[in-house]
Design a protein around this motif. Structure first.
Motif, PDB file in Angstrom:
ATOM      1  N   LEU A   5       0.870  -1.178   0.000  1.00  0.00           N
ATOM      2  CA  LEU A   5       0.000   0.000   0.000  1.00  0.00           C
ATOM      3  C   LEU A   5       0.904   1.224   0.000  1.00  0.00           C
ATOM      4  O   LEU A   5       1.693   1.414   0.914  1.00  0.00           O
ATOM      5  CB  LEU A   5      -0.889  -0.005   1.244  1.00  0.00           C
ATOM      6  CG  LEU A   5      -1.789   1.193   1.466  1.00  0.00           C
ATOM      7  CD1 LEU A   5      -2.876   1.262   0.402  1.00  0.00           C
ATOM      8  CD2 LEU A   5      -2.408   1.123   2.851  1.00  0.00           C
ATOM      9  N   LYS A   7       1.343   5.396  -0.139  1.00  0.00           N
ATOM     10  CA  LYS A   7       0.707   6.686   0.109  1.00  0.00           C
ATOM     11  C   LYS A   7       0.897   7.559  -1.119  1.00  0.00           C
ATOM     12  O   LYS A   7       1.983   7.598  -1.693  1.00  0.00           O
ATOM     13  CB  LYS A   7       1.335   7.368   1.316  1.00  0.00           C
ATOM     14  CG  LYS A   7       1.236   6.573   2.592  1.00  0.00           C
ATOM     15  CD  LYS A   7       1.955   7.277   3.712  1.00  0.00           C
ATOM     16  CE  LYS A   7       3.458   7.145   3.520  1.00  0.00           C
ATOM     17  NZ  LYS A   7       4.230   7.703   4.616  1.00  0.00           N
ATOM     18  N   VAL A  37      -8.882   4.602  -1.608  1.00  0.00           N
ATOM     19  CA  VAL A  37      -7.954   3.511  -1.884  1.00  0.00           C
ATOM     20  C   VAL A  37      -8.296   2.943  -3.257  1.00  0.00           C
ATOM     21  O   VAL A  37      -9.465   2.736  -3.564  1.00  0.00           O
ATOM     22  CB  VAL A  37      -8.048   2.389  -0.826  1.00  0.00           C
ATOM     23  CG1 VAL A  37      -7.121   1.233  -1.171  1.00  0.00           C
ATOM     24  CG2 VAL A  37      -7.737   2.913   0.561  1.00  0.00           C
ATOM     25  N   GLN A  48      -1.920  -1.380  -3.851  1.00  0.00           N
ATOM     26  CA  GLN A  48      -2.946  -0.375  -3.598  1.00  0.00           C
ATOM     27  C   GLN A  48      -2.271   0.975  -3.452  1.00  0.00           C
ATOM     28  O   GLN A  48      -1.123   1.059  -3.015  1.00  0.00           O
ATOM     29  CB  GLN A  48      -3.738  -0.676  -2.328  1.00  0.00           C
ATOM     30  CG  GLN A  48      -4.559  -1.935  -2.407  1.00  0.00           C
ATOM     31  CD  GLN A  48      -5.284  -2.196  -1.120  1.00  0.00           C
ATOM     32  OE1 GLN A  48      -4.757  -2.007  -0.036  1.00  0.00           O
ATOM     33  NE2 GLN A  48      -6.513  -2.651  -1.230  1.00  0.00           N
ATOM     34  N   THR A  50      -3.263   4.945  -1.823  1.00  0.00           N
ATOM     35  CA  THR A  50      -4.234   5.571  -0.931  1.00  0.00           C
ATOM     36  C   THR A  50      -3.901   7.036  -0.673  1.00  0.00           C
ATOM     37  O   THR A  50      -2.734   7.403  -0.576  1.00  0.00           O
ATOM     38  CB  THR A  50      -4.332   4.841   0.423  1.00  0.00           C
ATOM     39  OG1 THR A  50      -5.336   5.467   1.226  1.00  0.00           O
ATOM     40  CG2 THR A  50      -3.015   4.835   1.172  1.00  0.00           C
ATOM     41  N   SER A  52      -6.186   8.402   1.738  1.00  0.00           N
ATOM     42  CA  SER A  52      -6.895   8.553   3.009  1.00  0.00           C
ATOM     43  C   SER A  52      -5.991   8.515   4.224  1.00  0.00           C
ATOM     44  O   SER A  52      -6.321   9.076   5.252  1.00  0.00           O
ATOM     45  CB  SER A  52      -7.988   7.489   3.147  1.00  0.00           C
ATOM     46  OG  SER A  52      -7.410   6.216   3.293  1.00  0.00           O
TER      47      SER A  52
END
Length: 122
Positions: A5, A7, A37, A48, A50, A52
């Motif tokens: 994941l 950022k 996401v 992924q 993201t 958030s």
């Protein structure tokens, strides 16, 4: 399966970069530029991006898909997993059914690196 994941500060720019430059595709038909996401895939790789958590998320994050989230959490508790440092985070206290259809728990090390163990809710 491991799902990193990352950022990102601007979802639209990030989607353009990963899909138009790096040949990833958006794998969830419900994702769009306003999604917090976005799931991406390419040649069997998954990741992924993201926006958030960009303010709160420190260190790296990796998702591990597992067969039995609850049994794994119990095993780690029996081995001495310390959940007291993240007392305000339910998903660090035990498996939680997330609104995005996954049952997850998180383990964060002292440097802010997080492993997220998850399974699709059946």
């Amino acid at each position: 399966m491991i799902v990193p994941l990352f950022k990102v500060s601007n979802m639209a720019e990030a989607i353009k970069h990963y899909t138009e430059v790096l040949d990833f595709v958006m794998t969830d038909p419900n994702d769009h530029v306003d999604s917090p996401v976005v799931d991406l895939g390419r040649d069997g790789w998954n990741m992924q991006i993201t926006t958030s958590e960009s303010e709160r998320l420190f260190g790296s994050v990796v998702y591990f898909w597992v067969e039995d989230v609850d049994a794994l959490f119990a095993k780690y508790l029996a081995r001495g997993l310390d959940i007291s440092r993240r007392a305000g985070s339910p998903v660090h206290q035990g498996p939680v059914n997330q609104t995005w259809g996954r049952r997850e728990f998180y383990v964060t090390d002292a440097d802010g690196n997080t492993i997220r163990f998850c399974k699709l809710i059946e």
